[in-house]
Motif scaffolding. Structure first.
Motif, PDB file in Angstrom:
ATOM      1  N   PRO A  42      -1.300 -77.149  79.625  1.00  0.00           N
ATOM      2  CA  PRO A  42      -1.798 -76.387  78.474  1.00  0.00           C
ATOM      3  C   PRO A  42      -3.329 -76.316  78.474  1.00  0.00           C
ATOM      4  CG  PRO A  42      -1.241 -78.615  77.813  1.00  0.00           C
ATOM      5  CD  PRO A  42      -0.854 -78.496  79.261  1.00  0.00           C
ATOM      6  N   GLU A  43      -3.879 -75.473  77.618  1.00  0.00           N
ATOM      7  CA  GLU A  43      -5.331 -75.393  77.488  1.00  0.00           C
ATOM      8  C   GLU A  43      -5.823 -76.496  76.563  1.00  0.00           C
ATOM      9  OE1 GLU A  43      -6.349 -71.445  76.272  1.00  0.00           O
ATOM     10  OE2 GLU A  43      -5.394 -70.595  78.056  1.00  0.00           O
ATOM     11  N   THR A  44      -7.064 -76.915  76.775  1.00  0.00           N
ATOM     12  CA  THR A  44      -7.623 -77.903  75.855  1.00  0.00           C
ATOM     13  C   THR A  44      -7.703 -77.260  74.470  1.00  0.00           C
ATOM     14  OG1 THR A  44      -9.850 -77.228  76.450  1.00  0.00           O
ATOM     15  CG2 THR A  44      -8.987 -79.159  77.575  1.00  0.00           C
ATOM     16  N   GLY A  45      -7.491 -78.072  73.452  1.00  0.00           N
ATOM     17  CA  GLY A  45      -7.472 -77.533  72.093  1.00  0.00           C
ATOM     18  C   GLY A  45      -6.065 -77.270  71.595  1.00  0.00           C
ATOM     19  N   SER A  46      -5.105 -77.165  72.517  1.00  0.00           N
ATOM     20  CA  SER A  46      -3.710 -76.944  72.086  1.00  0.00           C
ATOM     21  C   SER A  46      -3.205 -78.179  71.357  1.00  0.00           C
ATOM     22  CB  SER A  46      -2.780 -76.703  73.277  1.00  0.00           C
ATOM     23  OG  SER A  46      -3.369 -75.859  74.221  1.00  0.00           O
ATOM     24  N   VAL A  47      -2.393 -77.930  70.342  1.00  0.00           N
ATOM     25  CA  VAL A  47      -1.834 -79.040  69.564  1.00  0.00           C
ATOM     26  C   VAL A  47      -0.314 -79.046  69.735  1.00  0.00           C
ATOM     27  CG1 VAL A  47      -1.537 -79.984  67.237  1.00  0.00           C
ATOM     28  CG2 VAL A  47      -3.721 -78.936  67.898  1.00  0.00           C
ATOM     29  N   PHE A  48       0.230 -80.217  70.002  1.00  0.00           N
ATOM     30  CA  PHE A  48       1.675 -80.330  70.198  1.00  0.00           C
ATOM     31  C   PHE A  48       2.241 -81.437  69.326  1.00  0.00           C
ATOM     32  CE2 PHE A  48       0.059 -78.610  74.187  1.00  0.00           C
ATOM     33  CZ  PHE A  48       0.932 -77.564  74.422  1.00  0.00           C
ATOM     34  N   PHE A  54       5.046 -79.452  76.729  1.00  0.00           N
ATOM     35  CA  PHE A  54       3.627 -79.085  76.854  1.00  0.00           C
ATOM     36  C   PHE A  54       3.248 -78.665  78.263  1.00  0.00           C
ATOM     37  CE2 PHE A  54       1.772 -82.618  79.256  1.00  0.00           C
ATOM     38  CZ  PHE A  54       2.752 -83.601  79.149  1.00  0.00           C
ATOM     39  N   ALA A  55       4.113 -78.922  79.235  1.00  0.00           N
ATOM     40  CA  ALA A  55       3.783 -78.606  80.628  1.00  0.00           C
ATOM     41  C   ALA A  55       5.056 -78.307  81.406  1.00  0.00           C
ATOM     42  CB  ALA A  55       3.062 -79.788  81.272  1.00  0.00           C
ATOM     43  N   THR A  56       4.882 -77.679  82.570  1.00  0.00           N
ATOM     44  CA  THR A  56       6.010 -77.440  83.472  1.00  0.00           C
ATOM     45  C   THR A  56       5.636 -77.968  84.847  1.00  0.00           C
ATOM     46  OG1 THR A  56       6.554 -75.432  82.275  1.00  0.00           O
ATOM     47  CG2 THR A  56       7.549 -75.689  84.439  1.00  0.00           C
ATOM     48  N   ILE A  57       6.533 -78.718  85.441  1.00  0.00           N
ATOM     49  CA  ILE A  57       6.333 -79.177  86.814  1.00  0.00           C
ATOM     50  C   ILE A  57       7.482 -78.636  87.649  1.00  0.00           C
ATOM     51  CG2 ILE A  57       6.225 -81.181  88.342  1.00  0.00           C
ATOM     52  CD1 ILE A  57       4.802 -82.714  86.239  1.00  0.00           C
ATOM     53  N   GLU A  58       7.133 -77.974  88.757  1.00  0.00           N
ATOM     54  CA  GLU A  58       8.182 -77.433  89.613  1.00  0.00           C
ATOM     55  C   GLU A  58       8.200 -78.152  90.950  1.00  0.00           C
ATOM     56  OE1 GLU A  58       9.337 -73.457  89.518  1.00  0.00           O
ATOM     57  OE2 GLU A  58       7.886 -72.871  87.987  1.00  0.00           O
ATOM     58  N   SER A  59       9.394 -78.586  91.330  1.00  0.00           N
ATOM     59  CA  SER A  59       9.591 -79.105  92.674  1.00  0.00           C
ATOM     60  C   SER A  59      10.129 -77.951  93.505  1.00  0.00           C
ATOM     61  CB  SER A  59      10.601 -80.252  92.640  1.00  0.00           C
ATOM     62  OG  SER A  59      11.866 -79.742  92.318  1.00  0.00           O
ATOM     63  N   MET A  68       6.047 -84.105  75.084  1.00  0.00           N
ATOM     64  CA  MET A  68       5.048 -84.996  74.503  1.00  0.00           C
ATOM     65  C   MET A  68       5.696 -86.315  74.046  1.00  0.00           C
ATOM     66  SD  MET A  68       1.982 -83.644  74.521  1.00  0.00           S
ATOM     67  CE  MET A  68       0.874 -83.921  73.123  1.00  0.00           C
ATOM     68  N   PRO A  69       5.198 -87.456  74.525  1.00  0.00           N
ATOM     69  CA  PRO A  69       5.720 -88.748  74.049  1.00  0.00           C
ATOM     70  C   PRO A  69       5.313 -88.986  72.595  1.00  0.00           C
ATOM     71  CG  PRO A  69       4.315 -89.016  76.013  1.00  0.00           C
ATOM     72  CD  PRO A  69       4.167 -87.606  75.555  1.00  0.00           C
ATOM     73  N   ILE A  70       4.112 -88.487  72.238  1.00  0.00           N
ATOM     74  CA  ILE A  70       3.622 -88.567  70.848  1.00  0.00           C
ATOM     75  C   ILE A  70       2.897 -87.256  70.553  1.00  0.00           C
ATOM     76  CG2 ILE A  70       3.349 -91.096  70.807  1.00  0.00           C
ATOM     77  CD1 ILE A  70       0.328 -90.630  71.377  1.00  0.00           C
ATOM     78  N   SER A  71       2.603 -87.005  69.297  1.00  0.00           N
ATOM     79  CA  SER A  71       1.904 -85.767  68.935  1.00  0.00           C
ATOM     80  C   SER A  71       0.409 -85.896  69.220  1.00  0.00           C
ATOM     81  CB  SER A  71       2.129 -85.476  67.455  1.00  0.00           C
ATOM     82  OG  SER A  71       1.552 -86.498  66.675  1.00  0.00           O
ATOM     83  N   GLY A  72      -0.278 -84.749  69.318  1.00  0.00           N
ATOM     84  CA  GLY A  72      -1.717 -84.813  69.506  1.00  0.00           C
ATOM     85  C   GLY A  72      -2.337 -83.512  69.954  1.00  0.00           C
ATOM     86  N   GLU A  73      -3.682 -83.554  70.083  1.00  0.00           N
ATOM     87  CA  GLU A  73      -4.435 -82.380  70.520  1.00  0.00           C
ATOM     88  C   GLU A  73      -4.982 -82.629  71.918  1.00  0.00           C
ATOM     89  OE1 GLU A  73      -7.769 -81.308  68.014  1.00  0.00           O
ATOM     90  OE2 GLU A  73      -8.594 -80.022  69.604  1.00  0.00           O
ATOM     91  N   VAL A  74      -4.791 -81.654  72.791  1.00  0.00           N
ATOM     92  CA  VAL A  74      -5.233 -81.790  74.177  1.00  0.00           C
ATOM     93  C   VAL A  74      -6.754 -81.736  74.240  1.00  0.00           C
ATOM     94  CG1 VAL A  74      -5.074 -80.816  76.506  1.00  0.00           C
ATOM     95  CG2 VAL A  74      -3.102 -80.676  74.950  1.00  0.00           C
ATOM     96  N   VAL A  75      -7.368 -82.765  74.826  1.00  0.00           N
ATOM     97  CA  VAL A  75      -8.832 -82.761  74.938  1.00  0.00           C
ATOM     98  C   VAL A  75      -9.287 -82.703  76.396  1.00  0.00           C
ATOM     99  CG1 VAL A  75      -9.297 -83.904  72.728  1.00  0.00           C
ATOM    100  CG2 VAL A  75      -8.879 -85.302  74.771  1.00  0.00           C
ATOM    101  N   ILE A 101      -5.132 -86.734  75.328  1.00  0.00           N
ATOM    102  CA  ILE A 101      -5.044 -86.203  73.960  1.00  0.00           C
ATOM    103  C   ILE A 101      -5.731 -87.129  72.970  1.00  0.00           C
ATOM    104  CG2 ILE A 101      -2.843 -85.038  74.430  1.00  0.00           C
ATOM    105  CD1 ILE A 101      -1.504 -87.289  72.707  1.00  0.00           C
ATOM    106  N   LYS A 102      -6.077 -86.535  71.836  1.00  0.00           N
ATOM    107  CA  LYS A 102      -6.460 -87.310  70.643  1.00  0.00           C
ATOM    108  C   LYS A 102      -5.227 -87.287  69.755  1.00  0.00           C
ATOM    109  CE  LYS A 102     -11.253 -87.474  70.688  1.00  0.00           C
ATOM    110  NZ  LYS A 102     -12.151 -88.553  70.330  1.00  0.00           N
ATOM    111  N   SER A 103      -4.896 -88.447  69.204  1.00  0.00           N
ATOM    112  CA  SER A 103      -3.669 -88.498  68.426  1.00  0.00           C
ATOM    113  C   SER A 103      -3.843 -89.344  67.183  1.00  0.00           C
ATOM    114  CB  SER A 103      -2.543 -89.084  69.278  1.00  0.00           C
ATOM    115  OG  SER A 103      -1.368 -89.176  68.510  1.00  0.00           O
ATOM    116  N   SER A 104      -3.204 -88.875  66.126  1.00  0.00           N
ATOM    117  CA  SER A 104      -3.163 -89.717  64.922  1.00  0.00           C
ATOM    118  C   SER A 104      -1.712 -90.102  64.636  1.00  0.00           C
ATOM    119  CB  SER A 104      -3.778 -88.979  63.737  1.00  0.00           C
ATOM    120  OG  SER A 104      -3.271 -87.666  63.671  1.00  0.00           O
ATOM    121  N   ALA A 105      -0.952 -90.239  65.748  1.00  0.00           N
ATOM    122  CA  ALA A 105       0.467 -90.593  65.610  1.00  0.00           C
ATOM    123  C   ALA A 105       0.601 -91.954  64.945  1.00  0.00           C
ATOM    124  CB  ALA A 105       1.116 -90.632  66.996  1.00  0.00           C
ATOM    125  N   ASN A 106       1.573 -92.056  64.040  1.00  0.00           N
ATOM    126  CA  ASN A 106       1.795 -93.346  63.373  1.00  0.00           C
ATOM    127  C   ASN A 106       2.859 -94.147  64.117  1.00  0.00           C
ATOM    128  OD1 ASN A 106       4.232 -92.189  62.723  1.00  0.00           O
ATOM    129  ND2 ASN A 106       3.543 -91.535  60.697  1.00  0.00           N
TER     130      ASN A 106
END
Lengths: 124, 369
Positions: A42-48, A54-59, A68-75, A101-106
């Motif tokens: 994703p682009e920086t600034g995106s919030v998930f 948030f991403a795709t990996i192709e084999s 996303m394991p936790i919520s946050g904003e991509v930095v 990411i920056k996260s305020s996950a509880n």
């Protein structure tokens, strides 16, 4: 792999680093995917939110969504991996994180994450 | 219960990653699909394709019977010659794609796709009324090993088989004192052979081939590379690129259809009408113009209108770009050189229609050494 990582059952990890969190996929996931040929981040600034793709990996064989394991904003985004996805298979390459990411996950968001040792037991 | 080939233990010992394929527990890769792919293009690879079906059709009417089942002209086959065929239904749709070998007068060997053996047998048994013919499923008795790559024939010759069969021929041979069949066929676009051997000798043969092949750079190759290799060669995969609602003409297989065959065959009226008047859909080859990868089932667009679907897609390790096969509406303005789009995760990505095969085949001009 770092022992203080927390992992999801879908094979992502999150690692606290100062005021940021690093997010990526586990060694086990990389091993299972085989040759990785394409990474979309994703682009920086995106919030998930937690559990959002948030991403795709192709084999060679298939495309996999990464959640996303936790919520946050991509930095920060690992552009090196976008340009050379095969680095993820390279055991000598260390910067395997996908995004920071920056996260305020509880605590609730962390509740279902596994300690790395428990995760390893689960997949082995 | 998934089935195992007689080489299953060998794959496990070699550290293969195993997957279910058409009900069989098969090796998808031993080390890396890309590495294995390159091995076959550069040297030689050994494949276990024992999941494939082997059917024997014999009897007085074997020839007219087979000629009723496929658009190809089986009467043209001389002894030991093979032909690529499609088993068509009454509408010309493809029940399976096959290789038919004439072993001797009134006796033919059919190699069928693992996923289609039951359908093929059902169809053949239902079609045999009035024909003096016996159909025997030998699939459970035989293993099939493919030896493919530019050094494949060199390897087989070094084992004492001085005269290899010519392209699309089969012959009885002896390797390591085992009686077997060697055919000059494959599914990689490379020169090479496929070896049909009774199950009880397959492990021994596998080990011997890997051992003798060392000096030629041989490696075991999984189904993952088999798929990327056949895609580069633009060889159809049943279930992806071929099905019962697709005719050989639509699938770009008109070249394989006999033009002046005397006997009637299933679907002939429809197939000949399509040859004359064209089809509604056509198979095309694509290369992606960015780094996105088209995959089976993705939609294809032109001018924001949906015109088709990807049936096979992936990376081309040799070309270094991403390629695909797709069926699109047979529009006059869409030809080699045209740019169309593939919908990948809700975004349209440009792709160019290009000629098939994607990588030049090496087997057609193979020397008959």
């Amino acid at each position: 792999m770092n022992e203080s990582m927390l992992c999801t059952k879908t094979h992502e990890y999150v690692l606290e680093q100062g005021d940021k969190y690093e997010i990526g996929i586990t060694d086990y996931a990389i091993e299972q995917l085989g040759d990785i040929v394409f990474i979309e981040l994703p682009e920086t600034g995106s919030v998930f939110s937690k559990n959002e793709a948030f991403a795709t990996i192709e084999s060679v064989k298939a495309a996999s969504e990464i959640y996303m394991p936790i919520s946050g904003e991509v930095v920060e985004v690992n552009e090196e991996l976008v340009n050379s996805p095969e680095l993820l298979n390279d055991t000598s390459y260390e910067n395997k994180w996908l995004i920071k990411i920056k996260s305020s996950a509880n605590q609730v968001e962390f509740a279902d994450l596994l300690d790395y040792s428990d995760y390893k037991e689960e997949v082995e | 219960m998934t089935k195992q080939t007689f080489l299953h233990d060998k794959h496990i010992k070699l550290g293969a990653k195993m997957v279910d394929f058409a009900g069989w527990d098969m090796p998808v890769q031993y080390t890396s699909i890309i590495e294995e792919h390159r091995t076959v293009r550069q040297n030689v690879g050994l494949f276990d394709v024992s999941h494939m079906g082997e059917l024997i059709v014999h009897g007085e009417d074997a020839l007219p019977f087979l000629n009723k089942l496929v658009p190809q002209d089986i009467s043209k086959l001389i002894n030991q010659k093979a032909v690529y065929c499609q088993l068509t239904n009454k509408n010309g749709g493809i029940i399976d794609d096959l290789i038919i070998y004439k072993l001797e007068e009134q006796k033919y060997l059919i190699i069928a796709n693992a996923s289609r053996i039951d359908e093929d047998l059902n169809w053949m048994v239902r079609s045999k009324r009035g024909f003096e013919v016996t159909i025997v499923n030998e699939s459970h008795n035989y293993s099939l090993l493919a030896v493919q790559g530019p050094r494949a024939c060199e390897l087989i010759k070094s084992l004492g088989l001085e005269e290899l069969p010519a392209f699309f021929f089969i012959k009885r041979a002896e390797l390591f004192d085992i009686n077997l069949w060697v055919s000059r066929t494959g599914y990689t676009g490379e020169d090479g052979v496929e070896i049909l051997v009774r199950n009880e000798f397959s492990e021994y043969l596998w080990d011997k081939l890997l051992d003798a092949g060392k000096e030629f750079g041989i490696k075991p190759i999984g189904l993952g590379a088999r798929d990327t290799l056949r895609l580069e060669a633009a060889l159809h995969l049943y279930g992806n690129d071929l099905d019962e609602n697709t005719t050989p003409v639509e699938a770009g297989l008109a070249w394989s259809i006999a033009k002046n065959k005397t006997e009637d065959y299933n679907g002939r009226r429809i197939i000949e009408n399509q040859l004359k008047n064209g089809t509604d859909k056509k198979l095309i080859g694509l290369k992606m113009l960015d780094r996105a990868i088209a995959r089976h089932g993705y939609e294809v667009y032109s001018n924001n209108e949906k015109i088709g679907v990807i049936t096979s897609g992936g990376i081309s390790p040799i070309r270094g770009d991403n390629i695909a096969l797709a069926y699109i509406k047979n529009l006059d303005n869409l030809n080699v050189g045209s740019t169309i789009q593939v919908m990948i995760r809700d975004k349209l990505h440009d792709a160019e229609i290009i000629k098939r095969p994607f990588v030049a085949k090496k087997n057609k001009e193979c020397k008959n050494i």
